[in-house]
Every structure is written in C-alpha cells, then in structure tokens.
Scaffold this motif. Sequence first.
Motif, short mmCIF file in Angstrom:
data_model
loop_
_atom_site.label_atom_id
_atom_site.label_comp_id
_atom_site.label_asym_id
_atom_site.label_seq_id
_atom_site.Cartn_x
_atom_site.Cartn_y
_atom_site.Cartn_z
N ILE A 35 -4.28 -1.24 3.25
CA ILE A 35 -3.56 -0.45 2.25
C ILE A 35 -4.22 0.90 2.02
O ILE A 35 -3.54 1.90 1.73
CB ILE A 35 -3.45 -1.25 0.93
N SER A 36 -5.53 0.98 2.18
CA SER A 36 -6.23 2.25 1.93
C SER A 36 -6.03 3.27 3.03
O SER A 36 -6.36 4.45 2.87
CB SER A 36 -7.73 2.00 1.74
N ALA A 37 -5.45 2.84 4.17
CA ALA A 37 -5.19 3.80 5.26
C ALA A 37 -4.26 4.91 4.80
O ALA A 37 -4.37 6.05 5.25
CB ALA A 37 -4.58 3.07 6.45
N GLY A 38 -3.34 4.59 3.89
CA GLY A 38 -2.42 5.60 3.39
C GLY A 38 -3.10 6.69 2.58
O GLY A 38 -2.49 7.73 2.31
N TYR A 39 -4.35 6.45 2.21
CA TYR A 39 -5.10 7.42 1.42
C TYR A 39 -6.28 8.00 2.22
O TYR A 39 -7.15 8.65 1.66
CB TYR A 39 -5.60 6.76 0.14
N ALA A 40 -6.27 7.71 3.54
CA ALA A 40 -7.27 8.26 4.46
C ALA A 40 -8.69 7.87 4.06
O ALA A 40 -9.63 8.66 4.21
CB ALA A 40 -7.15 9.77 4.57
N TYR A 91 -2.88 0.97 -6.45
CA TYR A 91 -1.79 1.20 -5.51
C TYR A 91 -0.48 0.72 -6.11
O TYR A 91 -0.44 -0.26 -6.86
CB TYR A 91 -2.07 0.49 -4.19
N ASP A 92 0.61 1.43 -5.74
CA ASP A 92 1.90 1.07 -6.31
C ASP A 92 2.53 -0.08 -5.52
O ASP A 92 2.01 -0.52 -4.50
CB ASP A 92 2.83 2.28 -6.38
N THR A 93 3.68 -0.53 -6.01
CA THR A 93 4.36 -1.68 -5.40
C THR A 93 4.77 -1.40 -3.97
O THR A 93 4.69 -2.29 -3.11
CB THR A 93 5.59 -2.05 -6.23
N ASP A 152 3.24 0.49 -1.73
CA ASP A 152 2.06 0.35 -0.87
C ASP A 152 1.74 -1.12 -0.62
O ASP A 152 1.44 -1.53 0.51
CB ASP A 152 0.84 1.03 -1.52
N GLU A 153 1.79 -1.91 -1.67
CA GLU A 153 1.47 -3.34 -1.56
C GLU A 153 2.45 -4.04 -0.62
O GLU A 153 2.05 -4.81 0.25
CB GLU A 153 1.49 -4.00 -2.94
N SER A 154 3.74 -3.76 -0.79
CA SER A 154 4.75 -4.44 0.03
C SER A 154 4.69 -3.98 1.48
O SER A 154 4.89 -4.78 2.40
CB SER A 154 6.15 -4.20 -0.54
N ARG A 155 4.39 -2.67 1.71
CA ARG A 155 4.31 -2.19 3.09
C ARG A 155 3.11 -2.81 3.80
O ARG A 155 3.21 -3.21 4.96
CB ARG A 155 4.21 -0.66 3.11
N SER A 156 1.95 -2.88 3.14
CA SER A 156 0.78 -3.49 3.78
C SER A 156 1.04 -4.96 4.08
O SER A 156 0.63 -5.46 5.14
CB SER A 156 -0.46 -3.34 2.90
N GLU A 157 1.74 -5.65 3.19
CA GLU A 157 2.07 -7.05 3.45
C GLU A 157 2.99 -7.18 4.65
O GLU A 157 2.77 -8.03 5.53
CB GLU A 157 2.76 -7.64 2.21
#
Length: 265
Positions: free
Chosen positions: A107-112, A121-123, A125-130
């Motif tokens: 999930i932290s990849a989206g924040y480099a 993280y918002d919903t 981000d959580e759903s995409r990482s899942e």
Amino acid sequence: MCEYNEDLLIDFRGVSFIRGGKTLVGPVDWQVELDERWVIIGPNGAGKTTLIRMASAEEFPSSGEAIIMGERIGRTDMRDLRAMIGVSSSAVGNRIPPTEKVGDLVISAGYAILGRWREEYDTFDESRSEEILRQVGAWHLRERTWGTLSEGERKRVLIARALMTNPELLILDEPGAGMDLGGREDLVAYLKELAMDPDAPAIVMITHHVEEIPEGFSHALILDEGSVVAQGLIDDVLTSENLSTAFHQPITVDRIGDRFFARRA
C-alpha cells in the motif's frame, strides 16, 4: 531531433551509456509500444540492467535521444516519470527492512515509500492493495513480515508493489532469480495471466533463461557486451543462431507448446 509518437512508451534513438570511459550499453535503437510485452536476454555483463535503468528513468543516457512516456530525458523531472513506471527488482528488495509487513509494503508504494510509518490510507488504497495481492496470489502473506518470506514469495510481493501505482510500464528485473522449480513455474503462470490481460501495462522483463519467458510475451531483445544482437518479434529473435552468438557457444533452442527451452548443442 526525433518526433514524439504517442503510441511509444520507450523511444531510444542511438542511446548509449558510458561509465569510466567504458561503453556499457549502446548505441541502441529501441521502441516499446503500449500493448507490447518484451523480454531482454543476454549473458552476465551484457548491459541488460543498465538498459532498463535508463528505461525506468533511473539513469541518464550518456548520448543519443531517449523519450519515455512522451518526455525527453534531460528536459523533464525524472521523479514524475518514475511515478508512472512500476519496477520489481532485487535492488528494491534489498532496501526493505526485514520487519516490514507485506500489506504495508504494497500500500505504501503509492506514496513512494518503503513501508508504513504514521500514514493513514483511504478506502481506495486499502481495496486496491487487497485486489493486487489477490491477483498475484499473495493475499495470504499480507500479515507476514518481509524477513520471513521465501524468495518466491518476495518476488510476488515486489510485483504487487510495482503494480500498486497502476503504472503504464512494468519493469521486471530477473523475477525468477533464486527460485526453485516450483516457485519459478508458479511465477511464470502468473506472468502469463498478466501478459495476456489487455488491461495490464506494457511489460519489460530481464531474464538469463528462456525457460522463464511466459506465454503472451510478444517481443525480445538480445544483448551482448552492450550491443544488440537481435530484436523484434519473439519468434524471430529467440533462435539458436542468435543465442549462440550472444552466449559465445553453440546453443539449441526448442519451442514446446508456448514455452522456449535452450541447451548447449
């Protein structure tokens, strides 16, 4: 000055990379289109990693013209380009602390950043990482720490992390290195699914072994001592003659089904 083609994610014209007076790569002409899946193959020291470091906006070419995502290298902010490119490599893996949790790494990849600190993280981000962890077959690893993973598990997590940002270009540097036979075949099966997905990004993969090339890869580039031996459609490039030239010994290549196999003649 070369004209920009919007269908090209990578457009290298006469690109070279020189370090300490030695030419490591080039001059190379190479173009990658939006829907292509490329494999780069060659012996150790052929310049494969240097080539993709330029392609991933990690290195500036010493000469020639390099356009990535429509931006000419040297005239744009490299950080903006890197945000559009997903990279899975041992160099990334070596920077990850062994105590980092898999779910946080992805999930932290989206924040480099590598791992979670105090970020919320918002919903989405959580759903995409899942979703991505499920896609790569690593959902069951989400609560594990990096230091407890096998080599095969790490490679899956690195690919998930690379996909988290929804990149236009995915670069895989030896994704099968260090894996046992079962792990390699699992990875090849997943990469086949990814390569066959019309919504997946363009893919460039480095490997030393033709056996690691999944079905669905469309193009190949063979390097030796920094120079291109052959490039183009994969069936035209992965021939016994071309691999024998690159590896400096007689190599026989067979195709069984949709997979390539090579051995010394």
